[in-house]
Design an enzyme around this catalytic site. Structure first.
Site, mmCIF file in Angstrom:
data_model
loop_
_atom_site.group_PDB
_atom_site.id
_atom_site.type_symbol
_atom_site.label_atom_id
_atom_site.label_comp_id
_atom_site.label_asym_id
_atom_site.label_seq_id
_atom_site.Cartn_x
_atom_site.Cartn_y
_atom_site.Cartn_z
ATOM 1 N N CYS A 2 9.956 20.631 18.866
ATOM 2 C CA CYS A 2 9.809 20.616 20.319
ATOM 3 C C CYS A 2 11.132 20.212 20.984
ATOM 4 O O CYS A 2 11.952 19.518 20.383
ATOM 5 C CB CYS A 2 8.726 19.650 20.818
ATOM 6 S SG CYS A 2 7.142 19.912 20.035
ATOM 7 N N ARG A 26 13.969 25.109 19.348
ATOM 8 C CA ARG A 26 13.226 23.982 18.790
ATOM 9 C C ARG A 26 11.722 24.251 18.709
ATOM 10 O O ARG A 26 10.961 23.409 18.246
ATOM 11 C CB ARG A 26 13.467 22.715 19.637
ATOM 12 C CG ARG A 26 14.928 22.328 19.719
ATOM 13 C CD ARG A 26 15.117 21.113 20.602
ATOM 14 N NE ARG A 26 14.622 19.924 19.958
ATOM 15 C CZ ARG A 26 15.328 19.144 19.146
ATOM 16 N NH1 ARG A 26 16.581 19.447 18.887
ATOM 17 N NH2 ARG A 26 14.794 18.080 18.604
ATOM 18 N N TRP A 72 6.567 23.195 19.490
ATOM 19 C CA TRP A 72 6.261 23.695 18.148
ATOM 20 C C TRP A 72 5.054 22.882 17.713
ATOM 21 O O TRP A 72 5.141 21.673 17.503
ATOM 22 C CB TRP A 72 7.451 23.478 17.203
ATOM 23 C CG TRP A 72 7.232 24.099 15.856
ATOM 24 C CD1 TRP A 72 7.441 25.414 15.536
ATOM 25 C CD2 TRP A 72 6.802 23.455 14.651
ATOM 26 N NE1 TRP A 72 7.142 25.621 14.208
ATOM 27 C CE2 TRP A 72 6.745 24.435 13.641
ATOM 28 C CE3 TRP A 72 6.439 22.147 14.337
ATOM 29 C CZ2 TRP A 72 6.353 24.157 12.340
ATOM 30 C CZ3 TRP A 72 6.052 21.868 13.033
ATOM 31 C CH2 TRP A 72 6.015 22.862 12.047
ATOM 32 N N ASN A 98 8.766 14.709 22.304
ATOM 33 C CA ASN A 98 9.164 15.353 21.049
ATOM 34 C C ASN A 98 9.044 14.294 19.956
ATOM 35 O O ASN A 98 9.592 13.205 20.091
ATOM 36 C CB ASN A 98 10.607 15.868 21.155
ATOM 37 C CG ASN A 98 11.241 16.160 19.801
ATOM 38 O OD1 ASN A 98 12.408 15.882 19.587
ATOM 39 N ND2 ASN A 98 10.488 16.713 18.886
ATOM 40 N N GLY A 99 8.302 14.620 18.890
ATOM 41 C CA GLY A 99 8.134 13.680 17.791
ATOM 42 C C GLY A 99 6.692 13.639 17.339
ATOM 43 O O GLY A 99 5.895 14.514 17.727
ATOM 44 N N GLU A 458 18.589 32.412 -1.686
ATOM 45 C CA GLU A 458 18.881 32.437 -0.248
ATOM 46 C C GLU A 458 18.456 33.795 0.355
ATOM 47 O O GLU A 458 17.877 33.842 1.442
ATOM 48 C CB GLU A 458 20.376 32.152 -0.015
ATOM 49 C CG GLU A 458 20.863 32.289 1.411
ATOM 50 C CD GLU A 458 20.104 31.444 2.439
ATOM 51 O OE1 GLU A 458 19.330 30.550 2.069
ATOM 52 O OE2 GLU A 458 20.271 31.726 3.644
ATOM 53 N N LYS A 462 15.654 34.418 3.280
ATOM 54 C CA LYS A 462 15.964 35.151 4.516
ATOM 55 C C LYS A 462 14.951 36.264 4.741
ATOM 56 O O LYS A 462 14.431 36.442 5.833
ATOM 57 C CB LYS A 462 17.376 35.739 4.383
ATOM 58 C CG LYS A 462 18.194 35.695 5.596
ATOM 59 C CD LYS A 462 18.951 34.413 5.860
ATOM 60 C CE LYS A 462 18.134 33.168 5.864
ATOM 61 N NZ LYS A 462 18.894 31.950 5.993
ATOM 62 N N GLU A 465 11.327 34.848 5.616
ATOM 63 C CA GLU A 465 11.129 34.130 6.880
ATOM 64 C C GLU A 465 11.136 35.036 8.103
ATOM 65 O O GLU A 465 10.516 34.719 9.110
ATOM 66 C CB GLU A 465 12.085 32.943 7.053
ATOM 67 C CG GLU A 465 13.503 33.250 7.386
ATOM 68 C CD GLU A 465 14.360 31.992 7.551
ATOM 69 O OE1 GLU A 465 13.885 30.996 8.112
ATOM 70 O OE2 GLU A 465 15.525 32.013 7.127
ATOM 71 N N HIS A 481 9.724 35.476 -19.360
ATOM 72 C CA HIS A 481 8.920 34.311 -19.753
ATOM 73 C C HIS A 481 7.656 34.182 -18.905
ATOM 74 O O HIS A 481 7.025 33.134 -18.892
ATOM 75 C CB HIS A 481 9.757 33.027 -19.681
ATOM 76 C CG HIS A 481 10.925 33.062 -20.623
ATOM 77 N ND1 HIS A 481 10.774 32.985 -21.985
ATOM 78 C CD2 HIS A 481 12.246 33.233 -20.397
ATOM 79 C CE1 HIS A 481 11.965 33.073 -22.562
ATOM 80 N NE2 HIS A 481 12.875 33.226 -21.615
ATOM 81 N N LYS A 581 13.992 26.333 14.841
ATOM 82 C CA LYS A 581 15.355 26.204 14.332
ATOM 83 C C LYS A 581 15.636 24.790 13.834
ATOM 84 O O LYS A 581 16.296 24.592 12.837
ATOM 85 C CB LYS A 581 16.326 26.575 15.452
ATOM 86 C CG LYS A 581 17.778 26.526 15.071
ATOM 87 C CD LYS A 581 18.202 27.822 14.440
ATOM 88 C CE LYS A 581 19.588 27.772 13.859
ATOM 89 N NZ LYS A 581 19.675 28.572 12.637
HETATM 90 O O1 M6R Z 1 19.414 22.339 10.450
HETATM 91 P P1 M6R Z 1 19.318 22.320 8.951
HETATM 92 O O2 M6R Z 1 20.442 23.041 8.297
HETATM 93 O O3 M6R Z 1 19.135 20.945 8.392
HETATM 94 O O4 M6R Z 1 17.996 23.133 8.630
HETATM 95 C C1 M6R Z 1 17.513 23.237 7.322
HETATM 96 C C2 M6R Z 1 16.471 24.307 7.193
HETATM 97 O O5 M6R Z 1 15.381 24.026 8.020
HETATM 98 C C3 M6R Z 1 17.021 25.686 7.564
HETATM 99 O O6 M6R Z 1 18.131 26.010 6.798
HETATM 100 C C4 M6R Z 1 15.930 26.753 7.355
HETATM 101 O O7 M6R Z 1 15.639 26.888 6.016
HETATM 102 C C5 M6R Z 1 16.382 28.090 7.977
HETATM 103 N N1 M6R Z 1 15.319 28.631 8.771
HETATM 104 C C6 M6R Z 1 16.753 29.103 6.969
HETATM 105 O O8 M6R Z 1 17.169 30.309 7.533
#
Ligand code: M6R
Length: 586
Positions: A2, A26, A72, A98-99, A458, A462, A465, A481, A581
């Site tokens: 948030c 956020r 969020w 927020n929290g 990675e 990507k 998500e 395996h 984010k």
């Molecule tokens: O802000 P941060 O780098 O600490 O965030 C970590 C993860 O939440 C962030 O990398 C997340 O996995 C991304 N959505 C990946 O694309």
């Protein structure tokens, strides 16, 4: 997660809306704002992305005091009832939060016994219901003492010309401009309004108007704080001709590299590097979440090759359950784009409590992680808006490469300069054609060996998500395996092979997939012969840089593949469902 913002001045509605757009990274489950004018409130709320709120708002140029929130969802579904701001029972106090309030159930039960009615399910509404009294510092202090958990709060009352605030664990900043005053979860909201801002620390609370800011510390003593200069360079508000921020940001990886090369020649950074070298450590931990954890894996591979000491790569949310040997001889490097990730912050506090040497690699020098570390190394990527991290990953890996090279006594500028000339973003036509095919599948596997396995993880993150296609990454050798049982003609497998020493072994694993009907795609920096070319349905070949930069070169095309697949499926890659984010809850 948030985001919250408060604003005192004219054009409150449009300025709060601009702030919400800047905070949307956020969370974008719902948004809302409340404005006080003439001792009365006007409130706007909408579910969905912030843009949905716009059509409900009636612009008003008059002076006013307002608070706004982008959500969020954690407690309670996505609905108008759960949308902030929340109100006290008498309706005269409104707040945004927020929290997470950990003891909200207990507080709520108590309030219900006292006859309070709750219109929604959020923990935030419980705080609002504790304010059925005059909004002043004494009552804020009283309510604050009841709360257990994390909070950034902005509170207004029909009868006050101040915005009240309180902070614990969630980020909060205040700025006084020449014609307005603001409070927000992120100083990027102050750009265009003020030249400097104040960072609030845990336990601090107080009130501000257009003319003054009064801050109390956690011991209820008034504190005076000097504003720090607002750095305008991190703002990234335009798509600059790109359809989405994600694509723009993939291409900004080159800019990030240029910026790093400039900044990491500076006196300030050289001093930080010297300070790092002066520490005595016999173990290194690289800690992060999601993509930042993957950058840690790449950094760990550099460090393991360079130094004859143990190097561990850890997922932040797991580190405290592993009974690791963390002490004053442990160099703990925390990697975080936002610098606010709650899991990474909690891991930092844990390592600090055990005496570890705390170093940060972040994209946000004002962030909590950057401030809590003994040294912060900036990744210089500029603001990243798309939820999927791209240029930040690239830049994190580069900075970890620099730290390794410096500690080893090697030059890092010339190799980076050479890499800059070789950066290759891949062929869009082939990537788009491949994306159109992938969009028709419901699962995709990624395989690789060594560093290519890290890239596979990675690339898989990507893809899943932003396209919602089920995807997993496996070490090539591990397939046989167990996981190979899942392979048939309905499964495309993306093979990542950039290490010539491992190429043949990886190819053999690819042939095992082919023999079972799996579709094969190769992402490589290496030359291929006709037999290999026959085995693969698609081959994406990019320029071959120096060995350490292979993972960075190949990820650019894999990021674009995920992007084009999401676009083909009609999804917005910048705002994938269920994600935010900045992940500020554990
Ligand atoms: O802000 P941060 O780098 O600490 O965030 C970590 C993860 O939440 C962030 O990398 C997340 O996995 C991304 N959505 C990946 O694309």
């Amino acid at each position: 997660m948030c985001g919250i913002i408060g604003y005192i001045g004219s054009n409150v509605e449009s300025n709060l809306y601009l702030g919400l757009e800047r905070l949307e990274y956020r969370g974008y489950d719902s948004s809302g704002m409340t404005i006080k004018r003439n001792n009365d409130f006007t409130t706007y709320k909408a579910t969905g992305v912030v843009e949905k709120l716009k059509s409900t708002i009636k612009e008003n140029e008059e002076f006013g005091i307002g608070i706004a929130h982008t959500r969020w969802a954690t407690h309670g579904q996505i609905s108008i009832e759960n949308c902030h701001p929340h109100f006290s029972s008498n309706g005269s106090t409104a707040l945004v939060h927020n929290g997470i309030i950990e003891n909200y159930e207990e507080l709520k039960d108590d309030l219900i016994k006292k006859g309070k009615y709750f219109y929604g399910q959020t923990d935030s509404e419980v705080i609002a219901k504790l304010f059925d009294c005059k909004l002043d510092i004494n009552n804020l202090r009283r309510v604050k003492k009841k709360l257990v958990g994390s909070y950034a709060l902005a509170i207004i009352s029909k009868n006050s010309d101040y915005i009240y605030f309180a902070k614990n664990k969630s980020p909060l900043y205040i700025a006084l401009g020449s014609e307005c005053a603001l409070i927000a979860s992120d100083p990027s909201c102050f750009v265009g309004f003020a030249d400097g801002y104040i960072t609030l620390e845990d336990g601090e609370y107080g009130k501000f108007s257009q003319k003054e800011v009064i801050i109390y510390d956690k011991n209820d003593k008034i504190v005076k704080k000097q504003p720090q200069k607002l750095d305008f360079s991190f703002i990234n508000e335009e798509k600059s001709g790109y359809q989405h921020f994600m694509l723009k940001e993939i291409y900004q990886s080159r800019l990030a590299l240029e910026k790093i090369m400039e900044v990491y020649r500076s006196y300030d950074i050289k001093e930080k590097l010297k300070e790092l070298k002066n520490y005595e450590f016999d173990r290194i931990y690289l800690i992060g979440c999601g993509t930042a954890y993957h950058a840690g894996l790449i950094g760990g591979s550099y460090m393991r090759e360079a130094f004859n000491i143990d190097v561990f790569c850890e997922i932040a949310s797991e580190i405290m359950y592993k009974n690791l040997n963390i002490d004053e001889k442990s160099l703990c490097i925390f990697i975080s784009q936002s610098g606010e990730t709650a899991d990474t912050l909690a891991a930092l506090e844990y390592c600090k409590s055990r005496g570890g040497i705390i170093v940060a690699v972040t994209n946000t020098e004002y962030s909590s992680i950057a401030r809590k570390a003994s040294i912060n190394f900036p990744i210089c990527a500029g603001q990243e808006k798309a939820v999927a991290s791209t240029k930040a990953y690239f830049a994190q890996c580069i900075v970890l490469y620099i730290l390794t090279s410096y500690l080893k006594g090697n030059d890092y500028i010339l190799p980076l300069y050479n890499f800059k000339r070789q950066i290759d973003f891949g062929d869009d036509n082939i990537l788009k054609t491949l994306a159109e095919k992938l969009a028709g599948y419901d699962k995709v596997f990624f395989i690789g060996r060594g560093r290519d396995y890290i890239t596979a993880q990675e690339a898989s993150l990507k893809l899943k998500e932003i396209t919602y296609i089920f995807s997993t990454a496996q070490p090539s050798g591990e397939l046989k395996h167990g996981v190979i049982a899942l392979i048939d003609k309905s499964v495309p497998v993306i093979v990542i092979a950039t290490d010539e020493n491992l190429f043949n072994k990886t190819l053999n694993n690819a042939y095992e997939i082919k023999a079972r009907g799996g579709k094969l795609v190769l992402f490589t920096t290496l030359n291929t012969d006709s037999e290999t070319e026959k085995a693969f349905d698609y081959i994406i070949k990019v320029k071959k840089p120096e060995k350490d930069f292979m993972p960075l070169q190949i990820i650019l095309s894999l990021q674009k593949l995920a992007y084009f697949t999401a676009v083909t499926k009609g999804y917005d890659p910048d705002k994938p469902r269920n994600l935010a984010k900045s992940v500020t809850v554990e």
